[in-house]
Structure formats: structure tokens, C-alpha cells
Design an enzyme around this catalytic site. Structure first.
Site, PDB file in Angstrom:
ATOM      1  N   GLY A   1       0.766  -1.249   0.000  1.00 58.43           N
ATOM      2  CA  GLY A   1       0.000   0.000   0.000  1.00 58.43           C
ATOM      3  C   GLY A   1       0.792   1.292   0.000  1.00 58.43           C
TER       4      GLY A   1
ATOM      5  N   GLU B   1       3.682   4.431   6.418  1.00 54.94           N
ATOM      6  CA  GLU B   1       2.508   3.598   6.162  1.00 54.94           C
ATOM      7  C   GLU B   1       1.524   4.362   5.296  1.00 54.94           C
ATOM      8  OE1 GLU B   1       1.278   0.819   6.272  1.00 54.94           O
ATOM      9  OE2 GLU B   1       1.597  -0.316   8.112  1.00 54.94           O
ATOM     10  N   ASP B   2       0.772   3.610   4.492  1.00 55.66           N
ATOM     11  CA  ASP B   2      -0.330   4.210   3.751  1.00 55.66           C
ATOM     12  C   ASP B   2      -1.473   4.542   4.704  1.00 55.66           C
ATOM     13  OD1 ASP B   2      -0.634   1.523   4.304  1.00 55.66           O
ATOM     14  OD2 ASP B   2      -1.457   0.980   2.363  1.00 55.66           O
TER      15      ASP B   2
ATOM     16  N   ASP C   1      -5.138   1.371  10.650  1.00 57.51           N
ATOM     17  CA  ASP C   1      -6.543   1.049  10.913  1.00 57.51           C
ATOM     18  C   ASP C   1      -6.626   0.512  12.352  1.00 57.51           C
ATOM     19  OD1 ASP C   1      -9.246   0.401  10.258  1.00 57.51           O
ATOM     20  OD2 ASP C   1      -8.707  -1.544   9.486  1.00 57.51           O
TER      21      ASP C   1
ATOM     22  N   LYS D   1      -7.270   5.960  10.929  1.00 61.43           N
ATOM     23  CA  LYS D   1      -8.674   5.828  11.352  1.00 61.43           C
ATOM     24  C   LYS D   1      -8.720   5.760  12.873  1.00 61.43           C
ATOM     25  CE  LYS D   1      -9.933   2.872   7.381  1.00 61.43           C
ATOM     26  NZ  LYS D   1     -10.360   1.511   7.011  1.00 61.43           N
TER      27      LYS D   1
ATOM     28  N   PHE E   1     -14.090   2.208   4.660  1.00 59.98           N
ATOM     29  CA  PHE E   1     -13.133   1.542   3.786  1.00 59.98           C
ATOM     30  C   PHE E   1     -12.843   2.417   2.571  1.00 59.98           C
ATOM     31  CE2 PHE E   1     -11.706  -1.414   0.509  1.00 59.98           C
ATOM     32  CZ  PHE E   1     -10.688  -2.046   1.200  1.00 59.98           C
ATOM     33  N   ILE E   2     -11.565   2.667   2.332  1.00 63.77           N
ATOM     34  CA  ILE E   2     -11.177   3.527   1.207  1.00 63.77           C
ATOM     35  C   ILE E   2     -10.245   2.784   0.231  1.00 63.77           C
ATOM     36  CG2 ILE E   2     -11.466   5.695   2.503  1.00 63.77           C
ATOM     37  CD1 ILE E   2      -8.373   5.789   2.801  1.00 63.77           C
TER      38      ILE E   2
ATOM     39  N   ASP F   1      -5.963  -0.724  -1.871  1.00 66.99           N
ATOM     40  CA  ASP F   1      -6.732  -1.575  -2.783  1.00 66.99           C
ATOM     41  C   ASP F   1      -7.961  -2.189  -2.130  1.00 66.99           C
ATOM     42  OD1 ASP F   1      -5.128  -3.308  -1.068  1.00 66.99           O
ATOM     43  OD2 ASP F   1      -5.820  -4.934  -2.355  1.00 66.99           O
TER      44      ASP F   1
ATOM     45  N   ARG G   1      -5.403   0.448  -6.604  1.00 64.42           N
ATOM     46  CA  ARG G   1      -4.157   1.054  -6.121  1.00 64.42           C
ATOM     47  C   ARG G   1      -3.670   2.186  -7.018  1.00 64.42           C
ATOM     48  NH1 ARG G   1      -2.171  -2.155  -1.962  1.00 64.42           N
ATOM     49  NH2 ARG G   1      -2.394  -4.398  -2.165  1.00 64.42           N
TER      50      ARG G   1
HETATM   51  P1  IMP Z   1      -4.203  -2.561  10.494  1.00 63.58           P
HETATM   52  O1  IMP Z   1      -3.187  -3.633  10.758  1.00 63.58           O
HETATM   53  O2  IMP Z   1      -5.596  -2.990  10.868  1.00 63.58           O
HETATM   54  O3  IMP Z   1      -3.840  -1.212  11.110  1.00 63.58           O
HETATM   55  O4  IMP Z   1      -4.302  -2.383   8.934  1.00 63.58           O
HETATM   56  C1  IMP Z   1      -3.290  -1.864   8.229  1.00 63.58           C
HETATM   57  C2  IMP Z   1      -3.314  -2.310   6.779  1.00 63.58           C
HETATM   58  O5  IMP Z   1      -4.610  -2.719   6.333  1.00 63.58           O
HETATM   59  C3  IMP Z   1      -2.952  -1.133   5.918  1.00 63.58           C
HETATM   60  O6  IMP Z   1      -1.560  -1.019   5.764  1.00 63.58           O
HETATM   61  C4  IMP Z   1      -3.684  -1.439   4.634  1.00 63.58           C
HETATM   62  O7  IMP Z   1      -2.900  -2.278   3.821  1.00 63.58           O
HETATM   63  C5  IMP Z   1      -4.921  -2.162   5.077  1.00 63.58           C
HETATM   64  N1  IMP Z   1      -6.082  -1.232   5.222  1.00 63.58           N
HETATM   65  C6  IMP Z   1      -6.575  -0.684   6.346  1.00 63.58           C
HETATM   66  N2  IMP Z   1      -7.636   0.112   6.098  1.00 63.58           N
HETATM   67  C7  IMP Z   1      -7.816   0.069   4.755  1.00 63.58           C
HETATM   68  C8  IMP Z   1      -8.768   0.704   3.865  1.00 63.58           C
HETATM   69  O8  IMP Z   1      -9.660   1.477   4.250  1.00 63.58           O
HETATM   70  N3  IMP Z   1      -8.618   0.402   2.544  1.00 63.58           N
HETATM   71  C9  IMP Z   1      -7.669  -0.433   2.058  1.00 63.58           C
HETATM   72  N4  IMP Z   1      -6.771  -1.037   2.849  1.00 63.58           N
HETATM   73  C10 IMP Z   1      -6.845  -0.797   4.183  1.00 63.58           C
HETATM   74 MG    MG Z   2      -0.320  -1.376   4.388  1.00 64.79          MG
END
Ligand code: IMP
Ligand code: MG
Length: 176
Positions: A46, A100-101, A104, A132, A153-154, A160, A166
Site C-alpha cells: 500500500g 505507512e499508507d 486502521d 482511522k 473503507f477507502i 486496494d 491502487r
Molecule cells: P491494520 O493492521 O488494521 O492497522 O491495517 C493496516 C493495513 O490494512 C494497511 O496497511 C492497509 O494495507 C490495510 N487497510 C486498512 N484500512 C484500509 C482501507 O480502508 N482500505 C484499504 N486497505 C486498508
Molecule cells: Mg499497508
């Protein structure tokens, strides 16, 4: 409106807003690390687009590397984070800034922290383009945040939905 697989997405964050947010992060990090050569670590897949734009704007000496992790399946985060490509570089005494992109739940971030704990780095900082807050479940401090978004969700700008989206230069949000 756009369609990716079975879902529809509507425009949410413009390229101009994204550019503004990245410039803000660059300015802060240039300031904080003005006398160092930080190493930026992009988290694939991402973050490729944010890392690229970020580095083109970063005018001070720096290095870049990538790590590959994955936690998402479909539109929801899974508990287990898999490390797919590791770092093979000595980071002893270095200032490491993970880019990081999106953050979440924070599961990926926690995994990253654990991965870097064994390395004797000088500084370990986290920068994320999107965050988020409502979904975040960890206590780990996030040092640099581009744009805070609701728990939606984006896709786009590197993010993606099951592989698609992407390449979009702007961010779209899942249509309710
Ligand atoms: P986390 O481990 O739950 O913080 O998620 C992190 C990873 O989940 C990010 O680096 C993204 O690759 C993916 N992700 C989280 N939210 C989104 C979203 O809204 N759209 C797409 N990918 C997401
Ligand atoms: Mg990621």
C-alpha cells in the site's frame, strides 16, 4: 462513482488534499531530522505511492527501503499479520521512520514495532498518510499523521480492494 469487483466507491479525498498532507509530513520530518540521514521504510504494497511522493519532496539526505506485510482480506482487517519480505540491512544506530499508507486497527503497526525492537535503532518513528482513530485499538504513539479519516473503507493512492484501485490518484470511499 467507480466500480471495483462487486462494490461501488465514491470520491472522498482529492489529489490536492493528499499532496498537502504529504507536504506537511515532509516539513515536520525534515525539521525533526535536519541533522541526520534517516532511513525511510515503506510498508508494501500500500505505501508505494505515498513513499514515492514523500521522497520526491524530501530535500535532505535520506535512504529508503521496503518491507512487505499483509493483514487485510477483502474489506476487513484480519488479526494475523504476515511478514512477506524482511529487512536485510543493519539498522544499528539509525533513525528509522516507517511510512505507512494507512493505520486502521494498529495490528500491523504492533507487528512492525516488534520486528524493529531487536534492532538497536537510534529513533523509531511512525508516519502514516491516513489514520482511522475510531478503529485504532493500540496504545502505540503515531508520530506523524497526514489525514485522519472516519472508520470507512477507502481505495486509491496505493490502497486496494482485493487488488484493485491502487493506481487511482485520488481516494474513493465505499458507497453505503
Ligand atoms: P491494520 O493492521 O488494521 O492497522 O491495517 C493496516 C493495513 O490494512 C494497511 O496497511 C492497509 O494495507 C490495510 N487497510 C486498512 N484500512 C484500509 C482501507 O480502508 N482500505 C484499504 N486497505 C486498508
Ligand atoms: Mg499497508
Amino acid at each position: 462513482m467507480i466500480q471495483l469487483h462487486d462494490k461501488q466507491f465514491v470520491p472522498f479525498i482529492s489529489a490536492t488534499e493528499i499532496d498537502f498532507a504529504i507536504k506537511k509530513m515532509v516539513a515536520q520530518i525534515e525539521d525533526d531530522f535536519f541533522d541526520e540521514t534517516p532511513i525511510f521504510i515503506g510498508v508494501l504494497n500500500g505505501s508505494f505511492m505515498v513513499v514515492s511522493d514523500f521522497l520526491k519532496l524530501y530535500k535532505k539526505p535520506c535512504e529508503v527501503s521496503f518491507i512487505k506485510l499483509a493483514s487485510y482480506e477483502g474489506t476487513s482487517s484480519t488479526e494475523s499479520v504476515k511478514q512477506l519480505i524482511g529487512l536485510n540491512q543493519d539498522l544499528t544506530g539509525r533513525s528509522v521512520i516507517v511510512i505507512e499508507d494507512i493505520i486502521d486497527t494498529g495490528n500491523t503497526l504492533e507487528e512492525l514495532k516488534n520486528l524493529f525492537k531487536q534492532q538497536n535503532v537510534k529513533h523509531f518513528k511512525i508516519a502514516t498518510l491516513f489514520f482511522k482513530p475510531e478503529a485504532y485499538k493500540k496504545d502505540i504513539k503515531i508520530d506523524y499523521v497526514g489525514i485522519r479519516i472516519p472508520n470507512k473503507f477507502i481505495v486509491g493512492f496505493g490502497l486496494d480492494y482485493d487488488g484493485l484501485g491502487r493506481n487511482l490518484p485520488e481516494v474513493f470511499q465505499l458507497k453505503e
